[in-house]
Design a protein around this motif. Structure first.
Motif, mmCIF file in Angstrom:
data_model
loop_
_atom_site.group_PDB
_atom_site.id
_atom_site.type_symbol
_atom_site.label_atom_id
_atom_site.label_comp_id
_atom_site.label_asym_id
_atom_site.label_seq_id
_atom_site.Cartn_x
_atom_site.Cartn_y
_atom_site.Cartn_z
ATOM 1 N N ILE A 26 26.917 58.111 -16.721
ATOM 2 C CA ILE A 26 25.600 57.731 -17.222
ATOM 3 C C ILE A 26 24.516 58.450 -16.423
ATOM 4 C CG2 ILE A 26 24.002 55.798 -17.449
ATOM 5 C CD1 ILE A 26 26.363 54.015 -18.071
ATOM 6 N N ASP A 27 23.521 58.993 -17.131
ATOM 7 C CA ASP A 27 22.459 59.747 -16.485
ATOM 8 C C ASP A 27 21.123 59.378 -17.134
ATOM 9 O OD1 ASP A 27 20.620 61.846 -15.655
ATOM 10 O OD2 ASP A 27 22.383 62.961 -14.993
ATOM 11 N N ASP A 80 20.108 59.230 -21.150
ATOM 12 C CA ASP A 80 20.629 57.937 -21.588
ATOM 13 C C ASP A 80 19.567 56.855 -21.510
ATOM 14 O OD1 ASP A 80 23.372 58.631 -22.132
ATOM 15 O OD2 ASP A 80 23.688 58.782 -19.971
ATOM 16 N N CYS A 81 19.628 55.911 -22.439
ATOM 17 C CA CYS A 81 18.871 54.658 -22.360
ATOM 18 C C CYS A 81 19.804 53.632 -21.713
ATOM 19 C CB CYS A 81 18.444 54.202 -23.753
ATOM 20 S SG CYS A 81 17.781 52.533 -23.806
ATOM 21 N N ILE A 82 19.428 53.130 -20.533
ATOM 22 C CA ILE A 82 20.329 52.329 -19.709
ATOM 23 C C ILE A 82 19.896 50.865 -19.730
ATOM 24 C CG2 ILE A 82 21.314 52.034 -17.402
ATOM 25 C CD1 ILE A 82 20.615 54.980 -16.869
ATOM 26 N N VAL A 83 20.878 49.982 -19.946
ATOM 27 C CA VAL A 83 20.638 48.539 -19.923
ATOM 28 C C VAL A 83 21.480 47.933 -18.799
ATOM 29 C CG1 VAL A 83 20.810 46.373 -21.189
ATOM 30 C CG2 VAL A 83 20.200 48.479 -22.402
ATOM 31 N N PRO A 84 20.845 47.440 -17.719
ATOM 32 C CA PRO A 84 21.609 46.789 -16.646
ATOM 33 C C PRO A 84 22.046 45.380 -17.078
ATOM 34 C CG PRO A 84 19.439 47.581 -15.893
ATOM 35 C CD PRO A 84 19.427 47.578 -17.384
ATOM 36 N N LEU A 85 23.245 44.983 -16.661
ATOM 37 C CA LEU A 85 23.770 43.643 -16.899
ATOM 38 C C LEU A 85 24.180 43.047 -15.562
ATOM 39 C CD1 LEU A 85 26.120 44.124 -20.017
ATOM 40 C CD2 LEU A 85 23.814 43.202 -19.995
ATOM 41 N N HIS A 86 23.666 41.859 -15.263
ATOM 42 C CA HIS A 86 24.075 41.156 -14.038
ATOM 43 C C HIS A 86 24.859 39.917 -14.425
ATOM 44 C CE1 HIS A 86 24.039 39.824 -9.888
ATOM 45 N NE2 HIS A 86 23.646 38.627 -10.320
ATOM 46 N N ILE A 139 29.836 52.539 -20.746
ATOM 47 C CA ILE A 139 29.724 51.318 -19.951
ATOM 48 C C ILE A 139 30.390 51.563 -18.609
ATOM 49 C CG2 ILE A 139 31.764 50.350 -21.103
ATOM 50 C CD1 ILE A 139 30.563 47.556 -20.511
ATOM 51 N N GLU A 140 29.703 51.194 -17.538
ATOM 52 C CA GLU A 140 30.204 51.405 -16.183
ATOM 53 C C GLU A 140 29.999 50.142 -15.361
ATOM 54 O OE1 GLU A 140 29.137 56.203 -15.955
ATOM 55 O OE2 GLU A 140 28.015 54.755 -14.731
ATOM 56 N N GLY A 141 30.847 49.975 -14.350
ATOM 57 C CA GLY A 141 30.737 48.852 -13.431
ATOM 58 C C GLY A 141 30.474 49.345 -12.029
ATOM 59 N N LEU A 142 29.798 48.527 -11.227
ATOM 60 C CA LEU A 142 29.477 48.898 -9.852
ATOM 61 C C LEU A 142 30.631 48.532 -8.937
ATOM 62 C CD1 LEU A 142 27.516 49.957 -7.748
ATOM 63 C CD2 LEU A 142 26.515 47.657 -7.613
#
Length: 450
Positions: free
Chosen positions: A178-179, A183-189, A216-219
């Motif tokens: 993701i860059d 990209d349009c990025i949506v964070p999920l907590h 979709i990526e995870g931290l």
């Protein structure tokens, strides 16, 4: 009867609407364009960046004013012998040298080119007759002008260096695919950690939104890096992103809505909070990115044309295969691959033989007099010298197959056109570099794809 008639009419109207929408989408698609001469394009406007965008993303989305639009002019590979009457004596040689230096800083302004030029001149001088030697020594600049083309045509490729990794603010996790540039990025907590085994089955709708890729990526907290969601790993933070533009055009409102609906469903299933972006701002950013990409989406072609009888498709296939080119999956072209600094083989240029499909057509019957070599400029790394490699291969084909190397108008390639196209390509490479997506980089490969 009235109800049946109404249903039939309604069905016909719906069918017409579907056909009209499909035609609109086709016309909206943005195929790669060829370099056109004397093209003038108004300056590109600044990206639309709202207050919700992070400062580091905002900085990456802005760029300095764009250079002039690239023009299409063709290179040449004919190397005039040194020490002959072809511009090696007196005022004519000096005038040609000054013209070459003024037209092409890529030729005369490079330290590497100067060193290689010295080697070329040493080798050529030893084989030059005394009479020609005297004429050549009368003007050192004339020798440089005549040798400049030989340097371009025979210069060995430089060692490719690994692309520089993007700068990451201190304490911030390293990015993966993701860059924020594209990209349009949506964070999920997530309220509580979830395993990749639980997350992956819920991402079925997060593959594409219309014609745009979704990631979709995870931290990974241990590595402080984003990664594709992996079974067995635990995640508390995710980010989902949809690509803003590709060769199919910019992200539109329907695709954005499809993406947001899928993200909301994932957030609800994982009991997570999502920071959804503004649709108007996102669509505006997508259009701006698509305009930039359209101005850089260039294909450069040279043609090998037979001097005699047509070639059969079987003969062209044999030559291409022996030269190490690989047939594409759809059978319409052969591809020359080259390994990058990371060891991964990437496409450098392609070979096409008219509309021949080498998988379906009868190759003994199909024939033609022209082979086309195409360079997809944004997708080939500059360090691989794709233009030089493609033209050298075209010249080799012409010599072996009894043919000529010409441009799209069937005109022999000339030195001035080669210098001009070299300068224009450098301007295009600089433009992509300034935007943060060098030609051949992962982000450029994604942006300039279907």
């Amino acid at each position: 009867m009235d109800l049946q008639t109404a249903l039939v009419v309604t069905g016909i109207v719906l069918l017409l609407l579907v056909v009209a929408y499909n035609q609109w989408q086709i016309r909206k698609s943005r195929p790669p364009r060829a370099l056109q001469p004397d093209e003038e394009v108004p300056p590109m406007r600044e990206p639309v960046v709202g207050e919700a965008v992070k400062p580091e993303v905002s900085a990456k989305l802005h760029e300095p004013p764009r250079p002039d639009q690239i023009q299409r002019k063709e290179p040449t590979l004919a190397v005039p012998p040194l020490g002959t009457d072809a511009g090696m004596r007196g005022d004519e040689a000096q005038a040609e040298a000054e013209a070459a230096r003024a037209a092409s800083p890529l030729v005369s302004g490079s330290a590497d080119a100067d060193e290689l030029l010295a080697e070329e001149m040493t080798h050529a001088t030893s084989a030059t007759p005394p009479a020609a030697e005297a004429g050549a020594e009368s003007d050192e600049e004339g020798r440089r002008a005549a040798g400049a083309q030989a340097v371009i045509a025979r210069q060995p490729p430089e060692a490719t260096s690994a692309p520089a990794e993007p700068a990451v603010p201190e304490g911030q996790p390293r990015p993966a695919a993701i860059d924020p540039l594209i990209d349009c990025i949506v964070p999920l907590h997530l309220e509580r950690k979830a395993s990749g085994d639980r997350i992956l089955p819920l991402t079925g709708r997060l593959r594409r939104a219309g014609t745009k890729q979704v990631h979709i990526e995870g931290l990974n907290e241990a590595a402080n890096a984003w990664e594709p969601v992996t079974p067995g790993h635990q995640y508390e933070d995710l980010q989902v992103a949809v690509q803003l533009a590709n060769r199919g055009g910019p992200l539109n409102a329907l695709e954005f809505s499809e993406f947001v609906n899928a993200v909301e469903a994932l957030a609800e299933a994982l009991d997570a909070s999502a920071e959804l972006p503004d649709m108007t701002e996102t669509v505006a950013n997508a259009r701006e990115l698509d305009n930039f990409a359209a101005s850089c989406d260039v294909q450069l072609g040279v043609n090998v044309v037979s001097d005699g009888a047509p070639w059969s498709a079987a003969y062209v296939q044999t030559v291409a295969t022996q030269d190490g080119l690989v047939l594409s999956r759809d059978g319409t072209r052969f591809i020359r691959y080259q390994a990058g600094a990371d060891g991964v083989q990437r496409a450098l240029f392609t070979l096409q033989f008219g509309d021949t499909n080498f998988l379906r057509d009868d190759l003994t019957v199909k024939a033609g007099r022209q082979i086309t070599l195409l360079l997809d400029v944004p997708q080939a790394a500059q360090s691989a010298k794709p233009l030089k490699t493609m033209c050298e291969y075209g010249n080799s084909l012409a010599q072996r197959m009894g043919a000529q190397l010409v441009d799209d108008n069937l005109r022999a390639l000339t030195e001035p056109s080669f210098i001009a196209i070299f300068q224009q390509l450098q301007a295009l490479y600089d433009k992509l570099e300034a935007r943060g997506m060098p030609a051949g980089s992962p982000v450029a490969l994604r942006l300039f794809s279907n």
